[in-house]
Scaffold this motif. Sequence first.
Motif, PDB file in Angstrom:
ATOM      1  N   MET A 286     -10.013  85.242  17.349  1.00 10.85           N
ATOM      2  CA  MET A 286     -10.140  84.613  18.664  1.00 10.85           C
ATOM      3  C   MET A 286      -9.250  83.373  18.693  1.00 10.85           C
ATOM      4  SD  MET A 286     -12.210  86.840  19.660  1.00 10.85           S
ATOM      5  CE  MET A 286     -12.805  86.356  21.267  1.00 10.85           C
ATOM      6  N   LEU A 287      -8.345  83.319  19.656  1.00 11.35           N
ATOM      7  CA  LEU A 287      -7.418  82.191  19.777  1.00 11.35           C
ATOM      8  C   LEU A 287      -7.776  81.376  21.000  1.00 11.35           C
ATOM      9  CD1 LEU A 287      -3.757  83.411  19.174  1.00 11.35           C
ATOM     10  CD2 LEU A 287      -5.254  82.202  17.609  1.00 11.35           C
ATOM     11  N   ARG A 288      -8.053  80.107  20.780  1.00  9.07           N
ATOM     12  CA  ARG A 288      -8.362  79.222  21.914  1.00  9.07           C
ATOM     13  C   ARG A 288      -7.082  78.521  22.343  1.00  9.07           C
ATOM     14  NH1 ARG A 288     -13.315  74.863  22.138  1.00  9.07           N
ATOM     15  NH2 ARG A 288     -12.657  73.759  23.997  1.00  9.07           N
ATOM     16  N   VAL A 289      -6.714  78.674  23.608  1.00  9.02           N
ATOM     17  CA  VAL A 289      -5.426  78.166  24.096  1.00  9.02           C
ATOM     18  C   VAL A 289      -5.663  77.139  25.197  1.00  9.02           C
ATOM     19  CG1 VAL A 289      -3.247  78.827  25.186  1.00  9.02           C
ATOM     20  CG2 VAL A 289      -4.306  80.345  23.517  1.00  9.02           C
ATOM     21  N   ARG A 290      -5.034  75.984  25.044  1.00 11.04           N
ATOM     22  CA  ARG A 290      -5.176  74.886  26.000  1.00 11.04           C
ATOM     23  C   ARG A 290      -4.351  75.155  27.243  1.00 11.04           C
ATOM     24  NH1 ARG A 290      -3.982  69.046  23.439  1.00 11.04           N
ATOM     25  NH2 ARG A 290      -1.878  69.533  24.145  1.00 11.04           N
ATOM     26  N   HIS A 291      -4.578  74.349  28.299  1.00 12.46           N
ATOM     27  CA  HIS A 291      -3.874  74.543  29.571  1.00 12.46           C
ATOM     28  C   HIS A 291      -2.355  74.518  29.430  1.00 12.46           C
ATOM     29  CE1 HIS A 291      -2.796  70.285  29.742  1.00 12.46           C
ATOM     30  NE2 HIS A 291      -3.954  70.102  29.137  1.00 12.46           N
ATOM     31  N   ASP A 292      -1.841  73.821  28.404  1.00 15.12           N
ATOM     32  CA  ASP A 292      -0.388  73.739  28.249  1.00 15.12           C
ATOM     33  C   ASP A 292       0.157  74.844  27.345  1.00 15.12           C
ATOM     34  OD1 ASP A 292      -1.400  72.898  25.881  1.00 15.12           O
ATOM     35  OD2 ASP A 292      -0.297  71.024  25.763  1.00 15.12           O
ATOM     36  N   GLY A 293      -0.667  75.836  27.042  1.00 20.16           N
ATOM     37  CA  GLY A 293      -0.186  76.971  26.274  1.00 20.16           C
ATOM     38  C   GLY A 293      -0.135  76.736  24.777  1.00 20.16           C
ATOM     39  N   ARG A 294      -0.899  75.771  24.299  1.00 10.81           N
ATOM     40  CA  ARG A 294      -0.909  75.523  22.850  1.00 10.81           C
ATOM     41  C   ARG A 294      -2.242  75.951  22.252  1.00 10.81           C
ATOM     42  NH1 ARG A 294       2.261  70.176  21.086  1.00 10.81           N
ATOM     43  NH2 ARG A 294       4.020  70.306  22.486  1.00 10.81           N
ATOM     44  N   VAL A 295      -2.154  76.524  21.068  1.00 14.34           N
ATOM     45  CA  VAL A 295      -3.372  76.973  20.385  1.00 14.34           C
ATOM     46  C   VAL A 295      -4.094  75.754  19.834  1.00 14.34           C
ATOM     47  CG1 VAL A 295      -4.260  78.361  18.477  1.00 14.34           C
ATOM     48  CG2 VAL A 295      -2.306  79.170  19.810  1.00 14.34           C
ATOM     49  N   VAL A 296      -5.386  75.602  20.181  1.00 13.91           N
ATOM     50  CA  VAL A 296      -6.144  74.449  19.687  1.00 13.91           C
ATOM     51  C   VAL A 296      -7.282  74.852  18.758  1.00 13.91           C
ATOM     52  CG1 VAL A 296      -5.590  72.871  21.561  1.00 13.91           C
ATOM     53  CG2 VAL A 296      -7.510  74.434  21.827  1.00 13.91           C
ATOM     54  N   ASP A 297      -7.502  76.141  18.584  1.00 13.65           N
ATOM     55  CA  ASP A 297      -8.517  76.581  17.627  1.00 13.65           C
ATOM     56  C   ASP A 297      -8.367  78.087  17.424  1.00 13.65           C
ATOM     57  OD1 ASP A 297     -10.582  76.422  15.856  1.00 13.65           O
ATOM     58  OD2 ASP A 297     -12.162  76.096  17.333  1.00 13.65           O
ATOM     59  N   ARG A 298      -8.897  78.545  16.326  1.00 12.93           N
ATOM     60  CA  ARG A 298      -8.927  79.996  16.102  1.00 12.93           C
ATOM     61  C   ARG A 298     -10.116  80.331  15.212  1.00 12.93           C
ATOM     62  NH1 ARG A 298      -4.490  81.738  11.467  1.00 12.93           N
ATOM     63  NH2 ARG A 298      -5.774  81.086   9.733  1.00 12.93           N
ATOM     64  N   VAL A 299     -10.664  81.507  15.457  1.00 11.74           N
ATOM     65  CA  VAL A 299     -11.762  81.995  14.625  1.00 11.74           C
ATOM     66  C   VAL A 299     -11.421  83.421  14.217  1.00 11.74           C
ATOM     67  CG1 VAL A 299     -14.207  82.572  14.519  1.00 11.74           C
ATOM     68  CG2 VAL A 299     -13.473  80.587  15.837  1.00 11.74           C
ATOM     69  N   SER A 300     -11.326  83.665  12.929  1.00  8.95           N
ATOM     70  CA  SER A 300     -11.110  85.020  12.449  1.00  8.95           C
ATOM     71  C   SER A 300     -12.450  85.743  12.440  1.00  8.95           C
ATOM     72  CB  SER A 300     -10.531  84.997  11.033  1.00  8.95           C
ATOM     73  OG  SER A 300      -9.265  84.377  11.058  1.00  8.95           O
ATOM     74  N   VAL A 301     -12.491  86.929  13.040  1.00  4.81           N
ATOM     75  CA  VAL A 301     -13.753  87.674  13.124  1.00  4.81           C
ATOM     76  C   VAL A 301     -13.888  88.499  11.844  1.00  4.81           C
ATOM     77  CG1 VAL A 301     -15.076  89.320  14.480  1.00  4.81           C
ATOM     78  CG2 VAL A 301     -13.498  87.744  15.624  1.00  4.81           C
ATOM     79  N   PRO A 302     -14.914  88.208  11.040  1.00  7.64           N
ATOM     80  CA  PRO A 302     -15.001  88.832   9.704  1.00  7.64           C
ATOM     81  C   PRO A 302     -15.578  90.243   9.761  1.00  7.64           C
ATOM     82  CG  PRO A 302     -16.810  87.309  10.004  1.00  7.64           C
ATOM     83  CD  PRO A 302     -16.016  87.272  11.279  1.00  7.64           C
ATOM     84  N   VAL A 303     -14.775  91.187  10.218  1.00  7.43           N
ATOM     85  CA  VAL A 303     -15.221  92.584  10.249  1.00  7.43           C
ATOM     86  C   VAL A 303     -14.408  93.377   9.225  1.00  7.43           C
ATOM     87  CG1 VAL A 303     -15.955  92.524  12.658  1.00  7.43           C
ATOM     88  CG2 VAL A 303     -13.587  93.075  12.114  1.00  7.43           C
ATOM     89  N   ASP A 304     -14.765  94.659   9.074  1.00  8.03           N
ATOM     90  CA  ASP A 304     -14.034  95.504   8.118  1.00  8.03           C
ATOM     91  C   ASP A 304     -12.555  95.552   8.471  1.00  8.03           C
ATOM     92  OD1 ASP A 304     -16.418  96.024   6.999  1.00  8.03           O
ATOM     93  OD2 ASP A 304     -16.691  97.985   7.931  1.00  8.03           O
ATOM     94  N   ALA A 305     -11.748  95.887   7.473  1.00  8.87           N
ATOM     95  CA  ALA A 305     -10.309  96.012   7.703  1.00  8.87           C
ATOM     96  C   ALA A 305     -10.042  97.126   8.715  1.00  8.87           C
ATOM     97  CB  ALA A 305      -9.613  96.330   6.393  1.00  8.87           C
ATOM     98  N   ASP A 306      -8.942  97.004   9.410  1.00  5.18           N
ATOM     99  CA  ASP A 306      -8.481  98.012  10.374  1.00  5.18           C
ATOM    100  C   ASP A 306      -9.304  98.087  11.646  1.00  5.18           C
ATOM    101  OD1 ASP A 306      -6.158  98.870   9.091  1.00  5.18           O
ATOM    102  OD2 ASP A 306      -7.323 100.109   7.731  1.00  5.18           O
ATOM    103  N   LEU A 307     -10.094  97.091  11.945  1.00  7.41           N
ATOM    104  CA  LEU A 307     -10.707  96.983  13.266  1.00  7.41           C
ATOM    105  C   LEU A 307      -9.926  95.913  14.007  1.00  7.41           C
ATOM    106  CD1 LEU A 307     -14.496  97.137  12.375  1.00  7.41           C
ATOM    107  CD2 LEU A 307     -13.192  98.844  13.633  1.00  7.41           C
ATOM    108  N   PHE A 308      -9.326  96.270  15.108  1.00  4.33           N
ATOM    109  CA  PHE A 308      -8.445  95.322  15.775  1.00  4.33           C
ATOM    110  C   PHE A 308      -8.385  95.614  17.269  1.00  4.33           C
ATOM    111  CE2 PHE A 308      -4.443  97.865  16.165  1.00  4.33           C
ATOM    112  CZ  PHE A 308      -4.881  98.999  15.506  1.00  4.33           C
TER     113      PHE A 308
END
Lengths: 200, 417
Positions: free
Chosen positions: B244-266
């Motif tokens: 999950m990528l959190r993007v600010r109003h100016d188009g910059r990434v301000v946070d990210r959370v990797s979702v810990p699921v099995d490989a190859d789920l995307f």
Amino acid sequence: MMAQVFSEVGHILLAVSLFAWLGKVFLKSHRGAVVGFSIGAILTVLPLDYSPQFYTRSALGDLSALSWLFLIHLLCRSVYGVTMISREQGRAIAVVTVVGGLLIYPASLGAGLPDLYRLGFDSATLIYAFAAGALVYLLRGGYLNALWIIIAMLAFGLCLLESLNFWDCLFDYPSFVISSIILVRWCFRRSGSESEIPAR
Amino acid sequence: MGLSLSILDPGMVSPFHGRLVLLPPMSSPEIQPSYLKTWLSLAVWSVAVALVSVQLAKRETAPAIPDTISARGMPAAIESPITHKISIPSPVPSVHAATAIELQDGSLQAFWFGGTREGAKDVSIWGSVYDGAKWSTPAIVVSRDAIAQETGRYIRKLGNPVAVRVGEEVHLYVVSVSVGGWSGSALNRVVLDREWNRVGPTQRLVGNPLLNLGTLIRSAPYVLKGGDLVFPAYHEMIEKFPQMLRVRHDGRVVDRVSVPVDADLFQPWALVPSDSEVTLFLRRGAEAAPEVHVSRSRDGGETWSAAEEVGLPNPNAGVSAVPMDDGSILLAANPDEGGRQNLTLFRSDQYTGPWKPVFEVDTEVREADEKSFQAVEYSYPWLMKTSDGMIHLFYTWNRTQIRHLQISQEALRGGEL
């Protein structure tokens, strides 16, 4: 806008530093470095469709504070024959960079590991810890090490990079690789010098 | 002779010794910094700390609470679930990965990538406008050369676009590749007005510290209460996983959370049932257990459950979902394990199923030419609900057209195949 300019200037620095270094290596003189520097400078400012920084920027992204320091050092070393970063300073910086890189890069390739890169977005604890480290370096006279962290803090505070993550301001993947080489060479050199001590 | 040697070669005289302020080596204790040096250094350090503090304070303002999708008025009942089924004419041989938005006046804009084939250098982002009756002739909205020029980078190819409406502006997030295949992807944001003129500079998003490689998107973001967008993105280098990528109003990434699921789920598709819950539907890339999976967060996307199968086969194909007004969920997926030749709409009251097939979207080519069955592809569905309560489905039709279906919720509710 500032981020674009900062990034562009960083990659111009990369181009001229590498050309200067190549000039010195191939022509085996500081005059060669000056020739290389001049060629690099001309290539970066000519209105070409494909300038060197156009390609290096696509491959490497924005340069971190540490890459800037390494490149300025390389430029000074090649053109003027002077050393900006001593071995001790380089080693201290390399240790921090390699440890940091080993913490954040593997986790970026898989979802199972703790994502310490995320702390760089807004963790006051992380960033003030580095600020405190810079202050300690300053008070102990380690100006270069402090300068590295202060440049990263300024880049973070002024949003000078496309990334708003403090880790990206501090070091990037190319400087991580160079730091790793520095440490590996130091380990080899150390083990080599130890083996030369005659047995009693 | 290597770069590292040059960096650490000792014994040379620094140009900064005794002349410039900040750089005497630590190994030379006899060179003491003057008071001026010390105070100047401390002043610079203080400025840096102040700037960092201001920047950190700015980022603390917006909590990660999603804006709940509100229930909207019901449309009048219509007998057939499909009110419109239109192919958007394509001037190029290959098209894929449609995205769409509703503008403030109720008109729709759709975007997709198209060229001679997927990954070709002539692939551009195309767009078309729907006025309620027909789609306009598609036009190139963003080209490879334009993104290369605007971001100052070599761009090898363009990929999935995702459109977001922000006020009167259209923000187009576009996957691009400079080096290698799709695992070398990065994201760009192009800001347009409603006539697709550029508004402001094109922005490169940084989602990964490792040369910013491997970040892609394909699905709609959700909006946080502070106005930031959260993109259900995914990573595709060495391992595939949602992020999950959190993007600010100016188009910059301000946070990210990797979702810990099995490989190859995307390729996650996010639904936001309440202001603390987020549900991801996930495409399964591996051959083993090829089913649509779901992972859920009950704290606004901070932590995620283990992925569960939902009882729908998934032949390594993207899925899309939309909440219906009665609380049920509509899911578009390719349910045949063998390929993407069948695109079907499913409905369920629960995120984990059971899913009832309610409408088989497209069967024309299957019926007409059984021999080319495996070559047929109806894929990459994009479901959205407009302000009048209608459901819109966009999908790739055999890689040669983008198709648009307008679907009545009322009629869908009664239907079951």
